[in-house]
Design an enzyme around this catalytic site. Structure first.
Site, PDB file in Angstrom:
ATOM      1  N   TYR A 143      39.925  44.209  36.948  1.00 60.67           N
ATOM      2  CA  TYR A 143      39.464  45.485  37.496  1.00 60.67           C
ATOM      3  C   TYR A 143      38.311  45.216  38.447  1.00 60.67           C
ATOM      4  O   TYR A 143      37.381  44.481  38.098  1.00 60.67           O
ATOM      5  CB  TYR A 143      39.008  46.408  36.370  1.00 60.67           C
ATOM      6  N   ASP A 238      34.321  38.276  41.376  1.00 58.60           N
ATOM      7  CA  ASP A 238      33.790  39.570  40.950  1.00 58.60           C
ATOM      8  C   ASP A 238      32.928  39.334  39.715  1.00 58.60           C
ATOM      9  O   ASP A 238      33.450  39.201  38.613  1.00 58.60           O
ATOM     10  CB  ASP A 238      34.933  40.546  40.655  1.00 58.60           C
ATOM     11  N   LYS A 266      26.041  46.396  37.646  1.00 58.36           N
ATOM     12  CA  LYS A 266      25.580  46.481  36.262  1.00 58.36           C
ATOM     13  C   LYS A 266      24.173  45.902  36.035  1.00 58.36           C
ATOM     14  O   LYS A 266      23.175  46.546  36.354  1.00 58.36           O
ATOM     15  CB  LYS A 266      26.633  45.843  35.343  1.00 58.36           C
TER      16      LYS A 266
END
Ligand code: KE4
Length: 423
Positions: A143, A238, A266
């Site tokens: 994702y 990522d 994050k």
């Protein structure tokens, strides 16, 4: 039990799609409903009904220091008194950029944005600008946020909700997205054999954490690096989850992989909205206004979020990542043993401060194998643990997170709950 959460959720569903601002929070896939959180501190959460939980979600990753960390809170309070956003450069955004560049071996320059999605979509645009090519290779079950090109066989909430296809995304957009299984180097080689000269980049989670926790097999990441280099394609790591979590220098430091571009989010925001994309100078210098690959954002680099991120990284520099990894591994192994003693087929892999829970007999290595796990059993386990004060991610396609604030008592509480749960 949960009366106020239920009431708030009923109202929320009248004015917010699905009652939540991000689908995976809705808990529908685990036959449940979301708890509304009143406050959090350290490893603990309290819901609006006053019930306390040990938190293994940590806002899906950012809260690696634990919630409401004193240093981060002080930095935010100091910043907020000076204004929350200027729309102009400020010293703290430069300080955070320098910290990121110093920490990540593959990052010479970095651009701040406001989410991991924004970071990934910008990195893709840059890869396409740098190569003059359009095709993107991603792994099934990984994702990279909800930008159109990535919503093909995506993990996290897309997998959780079993959303068929990608409604609203034109077929022409995902036609340029090539899909390969994670951990399958042969499939990636075949994909490059067929399309190599048209492939702008391959993007991958160096540790897959959106199909549950799936570790890269020996040589896999190195193979992707060789393959992309041989084809003149960019390798994008990522690291929205792994950045500053699997090591202070991220997975690229831990595994010794030299990416062309890196996507972050994050942890670098310390709980405030921050994403970033960075990489080799020759590519980043193409980003406007230095180059002409346009990317922009009103709140990018705002002093409040930058202050929270910088305080977080400065605190992390003093932390013992190896000790946290050992504690997490011990907990994951003990959790697996507790569940196995109930006669349940279960795997609880871990790496750094992340752990997975798969109800299946063998360790999984890709999304297809995750799909063979017992989701119904996960649903019953999730609910039983939540009833006993243990807050797990409400999806078998997510990953458990441990913070530096988690105590032995927290782990014992989770293990006692696991012993008591019938599922
Ligand atoms: P955001 O746009 O949600 O900040 O980041 C997107 C993203 C990009 N890359 C990776 C590897 C990610 O894990 C994410 C977002 N993670 C999910 C949970 N695994 C966010 C939770 C949610 O969607 O509510």
């Amino acid at each position: 039990m949960y009366e106020k959460s239920r009431q708030l959720f009923d109202i929320a569903r009248t004015c917010i799609p699905g009652g939540v601002n991000s689908p995976v929070r809705a808990c529908g896939n685990v036959d449940s409903f979301p708890l509304f959180i009143d406050k959090a501190k350290g490893s603990r959460l309290w819901d609006v009904d006053g019930r306390e939980y040990v938190d293994f979600v940590l806002s899906w990753g950012p809260m690696i220091l634990g919630h409401a960390d004193d240093d981060v809170e002080r930095a935010i309070m100091d910043a907020v008194r000076r204004g929350t956003s200027y729309g102009a450069p400020c010293p703290v955004e430069l300080a955070l950029a320098r910290e990121v560049v110093e920490a990540l071996p593959g990052v010479d320059m970095v651009r701040m944005v406001n989410s991991g999605t924004e970071a990934a979509m910008s990195a893709l645009r840059l890869a396409r600008a740098a190569t003059g090519r359009t095709m993107l290779v991603k792994c099934i079950g990984c994702y990279h946020g909800h930008a159109d090109p990535f919503l093909a066989a995506a993990g996290s909430g897309v997998a959780t909700l079993a959303i068929p296809g990608t409604p609203g995304v034109p077929p022409a957009v995902v036609a340029d997205t090539l899909l390969v299984p994670y951990n399958d180097l042969a499939a990636a080689e075949e994909c490059f054999d067929r399309h190599g000269e048209d492939i702008a980049c391959l993007i991958v989670e160096p540790v897959a954490a959106n199909m549950g926790l799936v570790l890269p097999q020996e040589g896999y990441l190195e193979g992707l690096r060789r393959l992309t280099k041989a084809n003149g394609s960019l390798l994008i790591l990522d690291e929205v989850i792994t950045g500053f979590r699997v090591a202070y220098g991220g997975a690229q430091k831990r595994f010794g992989i030299d990416p062309d571009l890196t996507v972050l989010g994050k942890i670098i925001g310390g709980g405030l909205p921050v994403g970033a994309f960075g990489g080799k100078r020759r590519y980043m210098e193409m980003v406007a206004p230095q180059g002409n690959m346009y990317q922009a954002g009103t709140l990018s680099g705002n002093p409040l979020a930058m202050s929270a991120g910088l305080a977080t990284l400065q605190a992390l520099k003093t932390k013992d990542y190896d000790a946290l990894e050992r504690r997490t591994a011990k907990f994951a192994n003990e959790l697996g043993n507790v569940l196995a003693r109930k006669g349940v087929a279960v795997q609880t892999p871990s790496i750094a401060s992340m752990f997975g829970i798969f109800f299946c007999p063998e360790l999984v290595h890709n999304f297809a194998q995750v799909g063979l796990c017992d989701q119904r059993r996960f649903t019953r386990f999730y609910s039983g643990m939540r009833e006993r004060g243990v807050y797990l991610a409400p999806s078998a396609f997510e990953t458990g997170m441990v913070s530096f604030a988690h105590s032995d008592e927290d782990f014992e509480r989770a293990l006692d709950a696991a012993k008591a749960v019938d599922f």
